[in-house]
Every structure is written in structure tokens, then in C-alpha cells.
Design an enzyme around this catalytic site. Structure first.
Site: not given
Lengths: 338, 338, 338, 338
Positions: D149-150
């Protein structure tokens, strides 16, 4: 003491702007807020920034409930107002329609641009177009006010003195930029953040935009209209180009505008080119005009806040006139420049 | 292997864009970066995003140092390039001036719009205007390339087919919007965040903007030019309005543009209206044209990235042609659409 | 009828916000506007959006002229107010300093963070810190009000109930975001459009920011403070993280905040997380608190408009208290949500 | 010559970013683009900026068609990849899932945070978490890569050296800001322009955000995670606060980070605080760390482009490793700083 106000379409951008304006207007009390969706919820559920400021619950749109108000603002998609307005007017309500249903005098133009047979063409002659700078005299008797479109407001204010003076060779060219709030609150490709931010685009050019016939009706001449969407919330510029039908001196041009707008409380003439921040959250238009003698052309600019002078503010201004109140009552003039 | 590149004005927006483009161009190596300020500092002090990517130190602008390069890009305020370019050209350097000094063939127009007596008018006939879509044939022999202004690039690409076909009644009306990077890196009222953000404004209207004579030189006719600043970093729209000198069918109009740009690698014709995000960080222009038969007017739109096709990208494109390299070598075409 | 107001620093963002607020405050009249630059020009030259709304000319900063006012707002760089305030207070003026000179009770902290020996440390005990939610009782007698910093206002409102209840293990962690108007109107790398737009950055972290001692003074405990600049004009979020010194139930936590702020006209408790648009152009703070029982931590959020509750609005609020006027008189509460 | 690439979810922001990256990657050719909607249309209908650059038509998502590719990127809502990936892996395809389905090793955490019983928990042990800075060794053998995920990417890169050195007292506090592209292309209240622009807001605080367990899995300790949405397209900051378990000197802290990231091609250590523009469109992370000795706390910052190092770029980086290609092949490092 004061007028009981109803707003249909209260959860949209124009509707909630009317709520804000009414809150600082000494003669208005919003007693009814209705919308096509969200009925039964507090208004502050749709707009959490209003928590603690309003107890209003959103209702479904019920003509009988609206008919009990003194003033009703209709901020609805086109077609809806035309079905609601007649019975409200007949019930003695002052109706201000912020949509397009009563703007065009010609029902065929309405059908062509809005794709609908007008539901009540017989009412069109009774509607007063609510641009005080153009129609102030008729507004005093109005019971049904057609609030102008944002682009027509800006283009008309920019070009009106030129056209009234018979100076122009038509068609005019009106190139405009608008903030995104004009696209409304329904999500779509024109108002999603990542595809709107840091980008600009033309749309509805070459006569396609629905505001074209309204602009031409106001000015009485052909206008090539090129709207552009730019990444800001509020604000609109109309930059109108007119070939001169006869030469004019620069000073005469300035004088023409100064005279035309000398007594207009909502029009500020500018010697320098204005920006939209100069009118952010203000109901004023700033107008600037410049002569290009070499090219025998005049460029006239008007900037407005599209939600204020271009929508909700203008609606209140016209309502003030119709109610016999001071024209600027309750309307913010000071811009939020930052 | 490859060309040794110098950039004068490397710390500005156009200069640092050239650095980025050169980094992905297989035949270019930036060996020298100079600027009027910051000399002696690492380039990555001016642009921390470059830390770890370049060891270049900014030098002061020294003609002898620049003369040792194969190609020099001048990204300097007007007046500076005209003093530097002659000796660089004479030393055998291919010079690409991204400023205004060699764009106008008429030194009097230069004096009028830029407020300077041209320092080397005798060189003007030797400069090639670097818009490949207009001057590709001359670029192959060029040693001094005048990189077009951003607005002239966009307006010219929008209007060229119309004008070449003799379809228009002049003056044209070119209404444009630009992102803020065109105003450069020196702080001032046109580029401070809070007074630029969420606002738009016209400037330099009615013939006042310096790009006016360049646009008119390209198109060979009068053009009323109305630029607007809008709150985005990159991107430019030219929306050009032309009264028709004779009727044309919509299909014929489309064909005219399609034919004119059929072989242009950097021009993409569009059936729908393009936005600036469609060309963000790309060297392509997207062009769209629409007929308003009712008003006997054509509206033609070109969108570009003002730092790419409007400045640094176009400079590399023209350089490629002048060096005999493939015209699109090293140039990004895929836009950064989000 | 009403108080005669002077504003020193009237051309800055805070100064011109005070002009706007005064225009809708029934008891204030701005009779004098002074600034370090622009003296002799109309205020509307600095802010064209005010054309037609004010006749005020900017004066140079003259203590004697200011001393003739009833109330003076000082919106000046630090160090200036400390030199002006004493004589104004002695002349009977109510002084509200929107800068930092009278915020810190400890002159050594002032010297350390602001790099100046305090010009009048003997006046520090006479200044009242103007956060009504913390110091309302003292404001009634105030003649010299130290208007809080924007970050300290937001962090304090977020954390105060927790700290007063003795619930936290210190240091707190206050991570904040701010719009760009907090950086002021002087151009520099923190407020140039193209390098600020579409980008965010931390600054002044790890105890370096000048608001650190003010925050710690308000809360009486250590606070790790991490400010971030984000690309918007107005708005500030304080997100404060506190390790719990003892367990607390979620309902008890909500009750703690609800009770603390029950009678605060400018604090709105929120069950959902607020955004800065909810308070844009409003003087209210929206506060939200959430328990992370798994990590024995509370996260408390306050959002304000940094120019309103974080600067000019709060100054008027505190002035209202000091003058014995209704605390919210003339202060906009309705946000400009779009 | 090169790998045949399929992209499922090609019309979303991450999907179209992969198209752009593949276009400049010398070993990739996108041969198949699939999406849940838009099947049968040219990709350039969804993204007009790609007109003239791709002939790809969007297909419906068909596992058999995808199985004919060498590499498949899955950019789909969670739950979908878990149903597609097993058969693709079994068919010999290298699968990179940009969604969340294979990130958490614990299927119960998946069920808790994503509200789904994991469709193929038996595959979880075979997935390699694709953060090369953490898992490079395992990636060489990977056939199923779980792209991070970012937020977890940014938080992990900021905190990893501290945690690995055993310096911290938990929980950490990770306060983050993100651009809006992380919210995806489906319209909703988090990504409509007018309600997102010029505003910032926290969301998913106090342990509620789905990235919490992924962050904690990476770092092996509790992390209080506070994400904030800010008005920009791309960019992410993780500002991580760690109470020190034992004192450390500032120089030692810097050395710790410098050593940990010395050989990381995608991590640039910074002495000054970085902004997101420094990594816009670049696959690099910029990391900065500062000691607050007075408060016994370290503040560590990482900035990334959430669509690049936070999504599509990182996916290509991990793929490069898994395919035995140079890790940075085809990945832009130079930022688009303006």
C-alpha cells in the site's frame, strides 16, 4: 418580522449558498429546505460545516409546504421549476427560479437547448429576468423571477454598454472561464478532483452551450460563446471581444462604461484588469474595458463569483428589489481575497 | 558519443525542464549549467529533487565555457541571448534560444514590445523560428534557433490550417489560458500562491501582450489576443475564433485539419474538446476544430504543456531536426494525465 | 457610536482580513490603516478587490496617529509590536497584537525562538493571552492582548480537555497541516505558486518551529510538533496524539470533550472527522476526538480557518470580550463550504 | 524480445499509470488491458490523452486471456485479485497484485479490515511482499507479488532504520498526508473537486484505516496511524514520531539512516525536509530524519509519489527484481518538479 423563505434544492451548491446568505440577511428566515434526495435528514448531515448553526431538516419537495412560504428559491435541475412555480405563484409566493426554466422567452429555444417541451409556456411572459442592471424596472412587480445563468450575467455585464451604444459589428466573441462549482454537486467527469485539478478545458464551444440563447437574448445580437472550465471552486471571467462598427476614442469608451454603470451598486468599474479573487464571495461584478485601436476591436472583461452574482447572490438582489427592500440588503460586498 | 549540452538559465523552470528532458534523451549530456544567480552551488541546492541525480554545479554565464559545448540552450530574460548567441554560433555551437530575442524578424517590433534596441539585428535573418510544424524545412540547416513563445505555439497550431486555406476574415480572436509556470520563477504578484490559487485573471489584453506580434508574424494576419492566467502549474489552451470569409461544410473543415496535420508527430487531432491534462508533460499538441454555421464562425482549439511543446520540449524537437536526429527522439509523448 | 480602529500592517493577509471583518462588525470603524510599505497609496491599490469599498489610504506607522484610536490591531513582524504597544497602551488604547511579541511569558524563550532580546519584558506580565476558551476570565480587564498563533490555537483546542483531565503521558505528538496564507504575503520559496501548488511538505519539525514553546506554555507539557504546508489558501488541522496515562472508555472521552466545550460559542464538537472547508471563513473551530483502545492512545483533531479563528477572527473575538461586547459580535460563523 | 504484459483494471489511475510506465520500459509490451467496465471500447475513450498513442481496446476480465501473458498486473478492488491470481500463477504468469489481497499474512486481519473471508488463504504464504527495500531477497523467486500500500510504503521507509536498530518505544505515531489520486477514480465525497479543493481533512484515524495492520506487520510494532487527505493529485508524506527507548546522538541517528539506505537506488537521504514535488512522477523516496533531544523523540519523514513508489512504479521495481532485470529499468527517477 421578516420573510419566511423556502429553498428547493437546498443541498446543492447554490442551495447551501442561499442558506449562508439568508443567515446574514436581516429580513429572511429559512423555514423550509427541500431536496430531491436526503429528505428526512438534518441539513447538517449533507453539510457538516453547518452543525450547530441550523436545526433544519431536509424535506421532500412538496408544493403545498412550499406554498406556505413568502419567498421560495428553486435551485433545481431544469424542468422541475416549471412544474412547481405556477402553483406557488398562484398561492401568492414570490418565486425565484435559479434554474433555466423561465429565462428564455422563446419556448422553442428552450426545447432546442434543454431537450424538453416547456411545461408551462403560458407563464413565460409573466416571468421577469432577474438581472437588475438590465431589468430593474420590471422587478418591482415581479412574482416570478428567472434568475440569470452565470455566464449570461458575466457576458451581459461586460458587453452591455457597447451593445446599447450600437458600437459593435456582430457576432461578438465571448470567451469565458468558470470555476468548477458551476458544474454542480452531482459527481461526473467534469468535477472529479484528479481529472479537474491542475487542468483546464473548453467545452460546449461553437454554439453548443445552453447559455448561448440566453446571452443572445440579453444582448440582442449573435454571440460566439466559448466557455472553459478551470481548476478553482468559484469565479468566472467573461472576456468579450467586439469588432467596432465605427471608431471610438479610448476615453470615450471608458466614459461610456463609467456612465452606464455609475449608479449600479453591484458593478465596479476597473482601470486595471480584475481577477476573480477580487470578487470571491462578493456580490459585485468588476468590469474592465480596453480598446485595441490597431485591430479596431474592444475587449471587455467582467469577473463575478459564479455562486454569488452568478447565482445565489443575484437571486437575493433581485428578490430585494421585488420586495421593495434596499437592493444590497444582506449581500456581502467585501471579497474574500485570500 | 552524443552531444555535449550547455544550459544558460538552468535554475529557472524552463532550464530545469531541459535537464529532465536531457536525462532521458539518448544523445544528450548536460555538461554545463549556468545561471545569473546561484553560481558556485550545486544545481541540487536550487532544486533539491535532483539530489542524487546530478553532480552539476551551477556556473556563472561565461561565453567561453558555453562555446565548448555542441549545443547550448539559452533560457534567459530577453536581451541576454542576443548578446551571447552570436559568438556561440560563430564558435560552431548549435544555439537554441528559448527567449524572445530572435523570434521577431522585425527589430522595430522587438523594440516596441520589449523596450530594447535589438543588440544584433544583423543576426535576425540567420535565425530559424523553431516551430517544426511551420518551419521544418529550414531547421535542418539552422545554427541559431528561435524557440517560439508558448502562446504563439498554441495559437498558431490552432489557426494555421484555417489561415493557410484563406478561410478567415481577420482579425482572429485568440483567447488563451495559461498555467502559472509561464510567469517564471522570480516571485511577484502573478505567481504568489495565495493570490493566484483559486483565482483566474486576464492580463495583457487588447494588443498589449508581447506575444502579439509573434502570433501575427506566424499567421500573417491580425489577431486580437486575450491571455488569462489560471491556477495550475502547466498547461495552455488557445481558443481561436475566426469569422469565415466563405462558407465551409463541417466535414470539409475537419478534413482540412486532418490533412494539414496528418504527418505531424506532435499534433494529435481530436474529435472531442481536449483538456490540458491530456498533454501534461507530453510534447504533443491536441487540436480540435468546430464549426458554428449559424454564426459563420470557426472555433479552433489547441492545448499544449507550456513547458514542453510550449518551451523546453519544443526546443529539443527543433534541435533534433537541426542535428538530423529523429524528430521525436527522447521526447515524452505519453501524458501524465493524473 | 462605535470604536475607532487602527490597523498596523493593514496590507498583509491578516491586516486585510481585519478590514473585511470590521466592515461587518456593527461597533467597529477602521479609521487608520498603516503599513511598513505602500504608505501614501490607497489601500485599494494594494488590494484592488476593495475598490469602491474603502477610501482608506495607507499611512506609515506612526505611534501618535495610532494612539488616537480606541483599538489598535498590530499585524506586524515580530519585534515591531513590542516597540509600539507600550506607548499605545499607556495612551489608553486597547492593543491586540497579532504577532508573537507578547505570547510567551518567558523572555528567554522569546530570545531563543525569535532571535531577539525582548524589547519590553516588563510588559509581558500585563499582556493577556487572547484565547477566550483558555483565558476568558482575564480578557475582560485586558488592555494588551497577545493574539495566539494559529498552530497553538488549533493544537490547544484539540488537546486541552485531555490535558486538563490529566489523562496523558507526555510528550504529546501534534501533527498539523496549514494552508499557505500562514506564510504571509512576502514572496519566498514557501509561497511561490508553482513550487507550492500540488505539493506538500513538512517544515520546522523536531522542535524547531517557533510555535513550539507557545503550545507547550498553553498545555503545560512537552509537545512534539510537526507542521506541514499543504496547497490551499486557508485552513489548518491539528491532529494531536496522546498516549493515555490511564484507560478511559470511549463514551467517557466523548463526554469529557462535550462538557469542556459545552458553553463555548466558537467550538463545535463533531462525531465525524471535520475538514477545513467546514470552517472556511468561519470563526469556529470544529473538534473531534477518537479513542484507539488497542494502542492506548487518543487522537484529537481541531480544524480552524487560520486567518479567522487562527488570527483575525480570534483577535476580534478577544477584543469583543475585552470591550464587554457580545463575544461573537460581528464574527461570521457560517462557513464558505464551497 | 520483451515480456507480454496484461493489466487488469487498466482504466483506473493505477492502471493507466502502468500503461505510461510500460511505454518507456524497454522490456515490456502491454498486450492486454482489461477492466470491469468500458469493455469493448478503445482505452483512449477512457483516457483521451492516449489518442494516437495506443491501439489497445479494453477487454472484460478473462482469466484465460490474462493467462497468456508473461506478467499480469492486477489493479482491482480488493477481493478480485484473490480470485484471479491462483490460476494465473499456476499458468506460469508472474502476477503483481496492486491491491490488498496478498499483503497481510494473517487472513484474520484481512477479514477484520477488509470485511471479507480471504478467498485463498493457502496462497498467502507463497506471496512475496513487494517492498524491495525490505524483501529484495525473496523477490527473486517470487511468482506472486503483493505490491505494498502507499501509506505502508512511506511509513515503513521512514521508520525502518529506527525500528531495526531497536531504538523506539512503541507505539509509533505516523501522521501522513496524501494526494487525492489514492482515493481512486470512482466518484464520491472524497474526490469531488469543489469539496476537496482548498481543503484538507483527516480520515480513518485511531486505528480505523485498512493500512494499519500492514504498517504494523512491516515494522513489527504498534503504530498509531493518522492519514490526511490534502488537495493535490499525487504525493504522500509520512511523518513518523518515535519516542526513543535510549538516547542517541544526532550524528549517530543520521549515520544509522545513511548506512541503512546507502545501497538503495530508490531511497534518497535528505539533510533538509523534502516536499512531495521533489518526487513527483519519480519512483524515488526522499527520507529525512531529525532528533528532538529535548523531547527524546525522533521525527522521520518519507515522501513518495503515491502512484509511483506508492503503487505502479513500485510494482515495476519489484517485477524487475523478480524477472532478474536491473531493478530501476524503465523507471523515471527525475521528478517533475513543476
Amino acid at each position: 418580522m421578516g420573510y419566511r423563505v423556502g429553498i428547493a434544492g437546498i443541498t446543492g451548491y447554490t442551495g447551501v449558498e442561499l442558506v449562508r446568505l439568508a443567515a446574514s440577511h436581516p429580513e429572511l428566515e429559512v423555514v423550509l429546505g427541500a431536496a430531491g434526495a436526503s429528505a428526512g435528514q438534518p441539513l447538517s448531515t449533507s453539510w457538516p460545516g453547518l452543525q450547530g448553526l441550523t436545526e433544519l431538516d431536509v424535506e421532500s419537495i412538496d408544493p403545498e409546504r412550499l406554498a406556505a412560504c413568502d419567498v421560495v428559491f428553486l435551485a433545481l435541475p431544469h424542468g422541475h421549476a416549471a412544474r412547481l412555480a405556477p402553483q406557488l405563484v398562484d398561492a401568492g409566493v414570490l418565486v425565484v427560479d435559479l434554474g433555466a426554466d423561465f429565462r428564455l422567452r422563446d419556448p422553442e429555444a428552450y426545447a432546442r437547448y434543454y431537450g424538453l417541451t416547456h411545461p408551462c409556456p403560458e407563464r413565460l411572459p409573466t416571468a421577469v429576468y432577474g438581472l437588475p442592471e438590465l431589468t430593474r424596472g420590471q422587478l418591482a412587480q415581479a412574482r416570478l423571477i428567472a434568475n440569470p445563468g452565470c455566464y449570461p450575467t458575466a457576458v451581459t455585464l461586460a458587453a452591455l454598454p457597447l451593445v446599447e451604444a450600437g458600437l459593435v459589428s456582430t457576432p461578438l466573441v465571448a470567451s469565458c472561464v468558470s470555476g468548477v462549482s458551476g458544474a454542480g454537486r452531482s459527481p461526473g467527469p467534469r468535477n472529479i478532483f484528479c481529472e479537474t485539478h491542475d487542468s483546464a478545458r473548453p467545452y460546449g464551444i461553437a454554439g453548443a452551450h445552453r447559455h448561448t440563447p440566453e446571452i443572445e437574448q440579453n444582448l440582442g445580437c449573435q454571440v460566439v460563446f466559448s466557455p472553459h472550465l478551470v481548476p478553482m471552486n468559484r469565479g468566472m471571467i467573461a472576456t468579450v471581444h467586439a469588432r467596432l462598427a465605427r471608431p471610438i476614442a479610448a476615453a470615450e469608451l471608458q466614459e461610456l462604461y463609467a456612465t452606464r454603470y455609475a449608479d449600479e451598486p453591484m458593478v465596479q468599474m476597473r482601470q486595471d484588469a480584475p481577477g476573480t479573487a477580487d470578487v470571491r464571495c462578493s456580490n459585485r461584478a468588476h468590469v474592465h474595458v480596453a480598446l485595441d485601436a490597431e485591430r479596431a476591436t474592444v475587449t471587455a472583461v467582467a469577473v463575478i463569483d459564479n455562486l454569488m452574482k452568478g447565482a445565489a447572490g443575484q437571486a437575493v438582489q433581485a428578490m430585494n428589489v421585488a420586495l421593495g427592500l434596499p437592493e444590497g440588503l444582506g449581500l456581502p460586498l467585501h471579497p474574500v481575497m485570500i
